[in-house]
Design a protein around this motif. Structure first.
Motif, PDB file in Angstrom:
ATOM      1  N   LEU A  48       1.036  -1.056   0.130  1.00  0.00           N
ATOM      2  CA  LEU A  48      -0.170  -0.036  -0.238  1.00  0.00           C
ATOM      3  C   LEU A  48       0.975   1.311  -0.067  1.00  0.00           C
ATOM      4  O   LEU A  48       0.653   2.289  -0.661  1.00  0.00           O
ATOM      5  N   PHE A  49       2.061   1.293   0.770  1.00  0.00           N
ATOM      6  CA  PHE A  49       2.940   2.472   0.689  1.00  0.00           C
ATOM      7  C   PHE A  49       3.610   2.591  -0.540  1.00  0.00           C
ATOM      8  O   PHE A  49       3.787   3.588  -0.875  1.00  0.00           O
ATOM      9  N   ARG A  50       4.031   1.441  -1.268  1.00  0.00           N
ATOM     10  CA  ARG A  50       4.594   1.506  -2.447  1.00  0.00           C
ATOM     11  C   ARG A  50       3.648   2.246  -3.725  1.00  0.00           C
ATOM     12  O   ARG A  50       4.003   3.080  -4.507  1.00  0.00           O
ATOM     13  N   GLU A  51       2.377   1.942  -3.507  1.00  0.00           N
ATOM     14  CA  GLU A  51       1.441   2.363  -4.230  1.00  0.00           C
ATOM     15  C   GLU A  51       1.202   4.023  -3.952  1.00  0.00           C
ATOM     16  O   GLU A  51       0.955   4.756  -4.898  1.00  0.00           O
ATOM     17  N   GLY A  57       3.771  10.663  -6.271  1.00  0.00           N
ATOM     18  CA  GLY A  57       4.957  11.091  -6.844  1.00  0.00           C
ATOM     19  C   GLY A  57       6.084  11.310  -5.701  1.00  0.00           C
ATOM     20  O   GLY A  57       6.885  12.239  -5.645  1.00  0.00           O
ATOM     21  N   GLY A  58       6.015  10.251  -4.833  1.00  0.00           N
ATOM     22  CA  GLY A  58       7.269  10.366  -3.793  1.00  0.00           C
ATOM     23  C   GLY A  58       6.678  11.085  -2.571  1.00  0.00           C
ATOM     24  O   GLY A  58       7.486  11.997  -2.070  1.00  0.00           O
ATOM     25  N   TYR A  59       5.355  11.712  -2.381  1.00  0.00           N
ATOM     26  CA  TYR A  59       4.994  12.653  -1.496  1.00  0.00           C
ATOM     27  C   TYR A  59       5.116  13.982  -1.819  1.00  0.00           C
ATOM     28  O   TYR A  59       5.378  14.979  -1.026  1.00  0.00           O
ATOM     29  N   ALA A  60       5.363  14.487  -3.205  1.00  0.00           N
ATOM     30  CA  ALA A  60       5.756  15.776  -3.519  1.00  0.00           C
ATOM     31  C   ALA A  60       4.283  16.469  -3.570  1.00  0.00           C
ATOM     32  O   ALA A  60       3.333  16.115  -4.152  1.00  0.00           O
TER      33      ALA A  60
END
Length: 87
Positions: A48-51, A57-60
């Motif tokens: 889930l964290f990977r998705e 966008g990497g928490y952008a």
């Protein structure tokens, strides 16, 4: 599987989706994943964290959002780091 950061994100995500969803449709999936994380066990968290990283966008944090949006992404990012560190 709930920690303080994930709890904060779960509270904020529906609000952020309602406010910013029209311009940031990814927030619907962010809210869904956040809820899944809050309701799931640690075994599912990694996927889930990977998705979530892919969707955000990497928490952008976009430049046109409010503090609650940013707080949601920062809380999820911290929760992700805590889970990764514990693994």
């Amino acid at each position: 599987m709930i920690n303080q950061n994930l709890s904060q994100a779960a509270r904020l995500a529906p609000i952020v989706e309602r406010v910013h969803g029209a311009h940031h449709p990814e927030m619907t999936r962010v809210r869904e994943i956040t809820q899944e994380l809050a309701d799931s066990d640690a075994a599912r968290a990694e996927g889930l964290f990977r998705e979530l990283r892919a969707v955000t966008g990497g928490y952008a944090v976009p430049g046109d959002v409010c503090e609650a949006f940013e707080a949601t992404y920062r809380a999820l990012e911290r929760a992700d780091a805590e889970i990764a560190q514990a693994a």
